[in-house]
Design a protein around this motif. Sequence first.
Motif, PDB file in Angstrom:
ATOM      1  N   GLU A   1      52.481   4.364  -9.925  1.00 53.48           N
ATOM      2  CA  GLU A   1      52.630   3.297  -8.946  1.00 53.48           C
ATOM      3  C   GLU A   1      51.413   2.374  -8.898  1.00 53.48           C
ATOM      4  OE1 GLU A   1      53.583   4.869  -5.141  1.00 53.48           O
ATOM      5  OE2 GLU A   1      55.555   5.614  -5.737  1.00 53.48           O
ATOM      6  N   ASN A   2      50.246   2.927  -9.219  1.00 57.29           N
ATOM      7  CA  ASN A   2      49.045   2.077  -9.204  1.00 57.29           C
ATOM      8  C   ASN A   2      48.903   1.234 -10.456  1.00 57.29           C
ATOM      9  OD1 ASN A   2      48.377   4.004 -11.083  1.00 57.29           O
ATOM     10  ND2 ASN A   2      46.350   4.437 -10.217  1.00 57.29           N
TER      11      ASN A   2
ATOM     12  N   ARG B   1      47.785  -3.516  -3.622  1.00 55.03           N
ATOM     13  CA  ARG B   1      49.105  -3.008  -3.964  1.00 55.03           C
ATOM     14  C   ARG B   1      49.616  -3.689  -5.225  1.00 55.03           C
ATOM     15  NH1 ARG B   1      54.477  -4.509  -2.487  1.00 55.03           N
ATOM     16  NH2 ARG B   1      55.913  -2.727  -2.536  1.00 55.03           N
TER      17      ARG B   1
ATOM     18  N   GLN C   1      41.937   0.187 -12.493  1.00 56.74           N
ATOM     19  CA  GLN C   1      41.333   0.279 -11.163  1.00 56.74           C
ATOM     20  C   GLN C   1      41.672  -0.987 -10.369  1.00 56.74           C
ATOM     21  OE1 GLN C   1      37.147   0.980 -11.800  1.00 56.74           O
ATOM     22  NE2 GLN C   1      37.460   3.078 -12.496  1.00 56.74           N
TER      23      GLN C   1
ATOM     24  N   ASP D   1      42.448  -2.352  -6.451  1.00 60.11           N
ATOM     25  CA  ASP D   1      42.284  -2.014  -5.034  1.00 60.11           C
ATOM     26  C   ASP D   1      43.442  -2.475  -4.161  1.00 60.11           C
ATOM     27  OD1 ASP D   1      39.837  -0.898  -5.662  1.00 60.11           O
ATOM     28  OD2 ASP D   1      38.754  -2.781  -5.316  1.00 60.11           O
TER      29      ASP D   1
END
Length: 313
Positions: A75-76, A39, A35, A37
């Motif tokens: 990507e995250n 980039r 998790q 937030d």
Amino acid sequence: MWLLASLLCLTPLQAHIDCMYVVGIMGENFTFPVQIDQRVVEPVWKKNKDIVAEWEEQNKPTYFDPLRNRSVLMENGSLTIFNLKKDDAGTYMLQYWDSVKDHYLDFKLDVLDSLPEPNISCSISDDELVLNCTARFQGSLSYTWKLSNKPHSHQNQELSIPLKHVGTTTKATCIIKFSQTRRSSEISLIQCLPEEKGNRSRDSLIGAFVLTAIILVGILVFLCRKGPFLQRGLLARQSPACSDPWGDFKRFRTLFTFEYHIISASMFLWVVAVSLSGNPAFQHIPYSPQFSFICKLSEIAFCVLVHVGGVKQ
């Protein structure tokens, strides 16, 4: 599927950093709960200090053994492992850059055995049927019971049902859950009832049918001797023995259509009425060998009736 707990992990870059304890199940897919937030730039995943996946900017993700061809990097920064194996257990670290500095997330992955199907046992206590659901598993499980004749579920490992509410067609399903993985087992409640009770019910069923058959045959013989049946004729037979019971029955049905339908409808309504009474033995009449025996007995009774009429004429 994962569980979290706060641990301390040692890395060569930092003395102490927060570590998440996560649990996966062998054979299932597992995604690390990342998790972030902001980039994520150039994420790199390491297992026990060895790189297993990385995503360099402007390039596609690159995977290394032992996760080659069985993992995907998003990507995250999240990493998913397919078909989890026992060897996948270990310490994983995600390293990424946010255009200012490097960041680190550490996970301690433990892989448990596959979730087994639960075992259901039943017993009778006082006037209740008690169902118990068990499963041998290392993790903490949640249990749910569902009955086929009720829309509501019960969140408990044990379920008690009053015997008066136990239907012969009712089934109970136990569902166990660990994280997002479920397994279930089903049992028919009729098999939990005492055998002696079932035997007494079957004996009552046979006795009731035999008694009904005797009464019907007695009535028909009485009518035959009084004459109304013989007045229609064509029932006398020359052979002294009942060589063709099925033929006699068909001739009876053809010559006495009205009486045949009256008798058939009466027996049908009687069976339906007893079935609706809730007696477990009666709800399985179409499949019981006793019912087949009664049918044969009825055919013989009709044959005897016809020959009694033939002798009188």
